[in-house]
Design a protein around this motif. Structure first.
Motif, PDB file in Angstrom:
ATOM      1  N   TYR A 151     -50.789 -41.460  30.049  1.00  0.00           N
ATOM      2  CA  TYR A 151     -49.335 -41.679  30.127  1.00  0.00           C
ATOM      3  C   TYR A 151     -48.936 -42.253  31.482  1.00  0.00           C
ATOM      4  CZ  TYR A 151     -44.367 -40.521  30.561  1.00  0.00           C
ATOM      5  OH  TYR A 151     -43.022 -40.576  30.803  1.00  0.00           O
ATOM      6  N   TYR A 152     -49.377 -41.612  32.550  1.00  0.00           N
ATOM      7  CA  TYR A 152     -49.007 -42.089  33.885  1.00  0.00           C
ATOM      8  C   TYR A 152     -49.632 -43.443  34.187  1.00  0.00           C
ATOM      9  CZ  TYR A 152     -46.882 -37.579  34.785  1.00  0.00           C
ATOM     10  OH  TYR A 152     -46.063 -36.477  34.721  1.00  0.00           O
ATOM     11  N   ARG A 153     -50.804 -43.706  33.640  1.00  0.00           N
ATOM     12  CA  ARG A 153     -51.457 -45.004  33.843  1.00  0.00           C
ATOM     13  C   ARG A 153     -50.674 -46.126  33.160  1.00  0.00           C
ATOM     14  NH1 ARG A 153     -57.784 -46.286  32.218  1.00  0.00           N
ATOM     15  NH2 ARG A 153     -57.906 -48.340  33.236  1.00  0.00           N
ATOM     16  N   LEU A 154     -50.221 -45.880  31.936  1.00  0.00           N
ATOM     17  CA  LEU A 154     -49.447 -46.891  31.217  1.00  0.00           C
ATOM     18  C   LEU A 154     -48.089 -47.118  31.867  1.00  0.00           C
ATOM     19  CD1 LEU A 154     -50.284 -45.812  27.550  1.00  0.00           C
ATOM     20  CD2 LEU A 154     -51.207 -47.779  28.785  1.00  0.00           C
ATOM     21  N   ILE A 155     -47.465 -46.043  32.311  1.00  0.00           N
ATOM     22  CA  ILE A 155     -46.176 -46.154  33.003  1.00  0.00           C
ATOM     23  C   ILE A 155     -46.333 -46.982  34.275  1.00  0.00           C
ATOM     24  CG2 ILE A 155     -44.523 -44.824  34.389  1.00  0.00           C
ATOM     25  CD1 ILE A 155     -43.895 -44.594  31.484  1.00  0.00           C
ATOM     26  N   ALA A 156     -47.395 -46.716  35.025  1.00  0.00           N
ATOM     27  CA  ALA A 156     -47.642 -47.453  36.271  1.00  0.00           C
ATOM     28  C   ALA A 156     -47.845 -48.935  36.021  1.00  0.00           C
ATOM     29  CB  ALA A 156     -48.855 -46.870  36.993  1.00  0.00           C
ATOM     30  N   ALA A 157     -48.332 -49.282  34.832  1.00  0.00           N
ATOM     31  CA  ALA A 157     -48.555 -50.687  34.481  1.00  0.00           C
ATOM     32  C   ALA A 157     -47.285 -51.355  33.954  1.00  0.00           C
ATOM     33  CB  ALA A 157     -49.668 -50.790  33.449  1.00  0.00           C
ATOM     34  N   GLY A 158     -46.188 -50.600  33.896  1.00  0.00           N
ATOM     35  CA  GLY A 158     -44.910 -51.165  33.482  1.00  0.00           C
ATOM     36  C   GLY A 158     -44.673 -51.169  31.985  1.00  0.00           C
ATOM     37  N   LEU A 159     -45.478 -50.422  31.213  1.00  0.00           N
ATOM     38  CA  LEU A 159     -45.322 -50.390  29.764  1.00  0.00           C
ATOM     39  C   LEU A 159     -44.376 -49.268  29.343  1.00  0.00           C
ATOM     40  CD1 LEU A 159     -49.023 -50.939  28.661  1.00  0.00           C
ATOM     41  CD2 LEU A 159     -47.199 -52.635  28.804  1.00  0.00           C
ATOM     42  N   THR A 160     -43.528 -49.557  28.390  1.00  0.00           N
ATOM     43  CA  THR A 160     -42.615 -48.546  27.857  1.00  0.00           C
ATOM     44  C   THR A 160     -43.429 -47.554  27.038  1.00  0.00           C
ATOM     45  OG1 THR A 160     -40.795 -50.134  27.762  1.00  0.00           O
ATOM     46  CG2 THR A 160     -40.593 -48.145  26.412  1.00  0.00           C
ATOM     47  N   THR A 161     -43.549 -46.358  27.553  1.00  0.00           N
ATOM     48  CA  THR A 161     -44.443 -45.364  26.968  1.00  0.00           C
ATOM     49  C   THR A 161     -43.732 -44.026  26.845  1.00  0.00           C
ATOM     50  OG1 THR A 161     -46.294 -46.471  28.088  1.00  0.00           O
ATOM     51  CG2 THR A 161     -46.726 -44.295  27.154  1.00  0.00           C
ATOM     52  N   HIS A 162     -43.929 -43.374  25.718  1.00  0.00           N
ATOM     53  CA  HIS A 162     -43.349 -42.055  25.472  1.00  0.00           C
ATOM     54  C   HIS A 162     -44.468 -41.074  25.136  1.00  0.00           C
ATOM     55  CE1 HIS A 162     -39.392 -44.011  25.219  1.00  0.00           C
ATOM     56  NE2 HIS A 162     -40.021 -44.958  24.546  1.00  0.00           N
ATOM     57  N   TRP A 163     -44.367 -39.877  25.678  1.00  0.00           N
ATOM     58  CA  TRP A 163     -45.386 -38.822  25.507  1.00  0.00           C
ATOM     59  C   TRP A 163     -44.684 -37.632  24.879  1.00  0.00           C
ATOM     60  CZ3 TRP A 163     -47.169 -35.612  30.305  1.00  0.00           C
ATOM     61  CH2 TRP A 163     -48.217 -34.748  29.953  1.00  0.00           C
ATOM     62  N   ILE A 164     -44.966 -37.377  23.594  1.00  0.00           N
ATOM     63  CA  ILE A 164     -44.191 -36.418  22.822  1.00  0.00           C
ATOM     64  C   ILE A 164     -45.124 -35.556  21.964  1.00  0.00           C
ATOM     65  CG2 ILE A 164     -42.244 -36.147  21.233  1.00  0.00           C
ATOM     66  CD1 ILE A 164     -41.533 -39.059  21.722  1.00  0.00           C
ATOM     67  N   GLU A 165     -44.867 -34.264  21.921  1.00  0.00           N
ATOM     68  CA  GLU A 165     -45.616 -33.411  20.999  1.00  0.00           C
ATOM     69  C   GLU A 165     -45.375 -33.885  19.568  1.00  0.00           C
ATOM     70  OE1 GLU A 165     -46.263 -28.948  22.634  1.00  0.00           O
ATOM     71  OE2 GLU A 165     -44.223 -29.419  21.983  1.00  0.00           O
ATOM     72  N   THR A 166     -46.405 -33.846  18.756  1.00  0.00           N
ATOM     73  CA  THR A 166     -46.287 -34.322  17.383  1.00  0.00           C
ATOM     74  C   THR A 166     -45.228 -33.547  16.611  1.00  0.00           C
ATOM     75  OG1 THR A 166     -48.656 -34.798  17.494  1.00  0.00           O
ATOM     76  CG2 THR A 166     -47.605 -34.965  15.343  1.00  0.00           C
ATOM     77  N   SER A 167     -45.133 -32.253  16.875  1.00  0.00           N
ATOM     78  CA  SER A 167     -44.143 -31.420  16.186  1.00  0.00           C
ATOM     79  C   SER A 167     -42.716 -31.877  16.464  1.00  0.00           C
ATOM     80  CB  SER A 167     -44.303 -29.957  16.612  1.00  0.00           C
ATOM     81  OG  SER A 167     -44.161 -29.836  18.025  1.00  0.00           O
TER      82      SER A 167
END
Length: 346
Positions: free
Chosen positions: A65-81
């Protein structure tokens, strides 16, 4: 109650981790290129990336998650539930969905797969190639951890390896992290050769303690979150995992002689903050120890390693802690009393 750790299935899984890591590394290194051979994967086709999982599979996503964010990509990290009930608007064809599940068949994952059908591209990071998730995903990144008895350990470290590999392929323009993970394997072997000494040392640390806080920042939130989870299920001991900053914003008031705090040193840019916090609590007379290169606890000390390798090694002291705490509280490590290995009810 006499507990024989040598014949404990959870301990056997922990000691098997170097093999699971080596097998996963070899598979991805040698055969991984074929995973995205067809259909071709291009993240430019997507508006967002959604990372999801449950339990330790969810927490393992922190470094990616932090790697993708650092690369400027719109990323969301969410529990499946939460994703399936409160973030359905993300489940559209312009989303790339990364689903991590050791079993590939938990209740929430099954619900998610039914919801998205064939409308959303799914990358599965999974240990069971015959699972529903592996069979229905657009692409599957397999780990080679083998069958696991109960508490996540070898599957967790293997998943972290696979997620580093996946990050390299999603971000080919950045420095590759996966190749350097080879150095984690011999160090893990060396650390686990002394597992009995580590457990005895940590029994002394935790003696008389009633609560444990694991705190850290950044990529260390993977170990923090997973640690808080597995200590409860493997040792039946109250533990909480949270960010160092969140701990300062209130929970710090829980400090007492019966509370132990374990801080993860973490990445270089925030180590000063974690060391400062540990020294502050120690100066106030409270129980705080660092998992760090220069830790004063042998079981909490490991060598300087790459940023990709560190989240894997951070889990080893937590696993030793789970054994020590289980023994102190007369509980068979890794044996569930209520739940099951795979959660099949939402």
């Amino acid at each position: 109650m006499s507990i024989d750790l040598f014949n404990n299935e959870y301990v056997k899984d922990i000691l098997f981790q170097p093999t699971a890591m080596a097998d996963t590394f070899a598979y991805l290194d040698q055969e991984g290129q074929g995973i995205f051979a067809g259909p071709q994967l291009s993240i430019d086709h997507y508006k967002r990336i959604v990372l999801t999982g449950m339990g330790s599979s969810y927490h393992a996503l922190a470094p990616l998650y932090y790697r993708l964010i650092a690369a400027g990509l719109t990323t969301h990290w969410i529990e499946t539930s939460e994703l399936i009930y409160f973030a359905e608007s993300y489940l559209t064809p312009d989303t790339l969905l990364v689903v991590v599940s050791q079993s590939g068949s938990s209740a929430e994952v099954s619900h998610l797969l039914k919801t998205v059908g064939h409308q959303v591209d799914v990358i599965a990071v999974v240990n069971d190639p015959e699972s529903e998730l592996a069979q229905k995903a657009t692409w599957k990144v397999l780990t080679r951890a083998g069958k696991e008895f109960s508490v996540s350990c070898k599957t967790y470290l293997s998943a972290l390896m696979a997620l580093n590999w996946l990050g390299d392929h999603l971000l080919p323009q950045t420095e590759a992290l996966f190749p350097a993970l080879a150095e984690c394997i011999p160090w893990t072997t060396t650390y686990l050769q002394h597992w009995q000494e580590h457990v005895e040392e940590l029994k002394k640390l935790y003696f008389g303690k009633t609560d444990l806080f694991l705190i850290g920042r950044g990529d260390s939130l993977a170990a923090v979150g997973t640690g808080g989870l597995i200590l409860k299920e493997s040792a039946h001991f109250h533990s909480e995992g949270m960010s160092s900053a969140a701990f300062r914003h209130g929970p710090k008031e829980m400090l007492s002689p019966s509370v132990q705090v374990v801080l993860f040193e973490g990445a270089k840019k925030i180590r000063r903050l974690n060391h400062q916090m540990a020294e502050e609590m120690q100066g106030q007379g409270f129980n705080a120890e660092l998992i760090a290169e220069d830790s004063r606890i042998d079981a909490f000390r490991f060598p300087a390693v790459t940023e990709g390798c560190r989240p894997l090694l951070e889990m080893l002291p937590v696993e030793m802690s789970s054994l020590a705490l289980a023994l102190l509280h007369d509980h068979e490590p890794g044996v569930f009393s209520i739940g099951t290995k795979v959660t099949n009810i939402e």
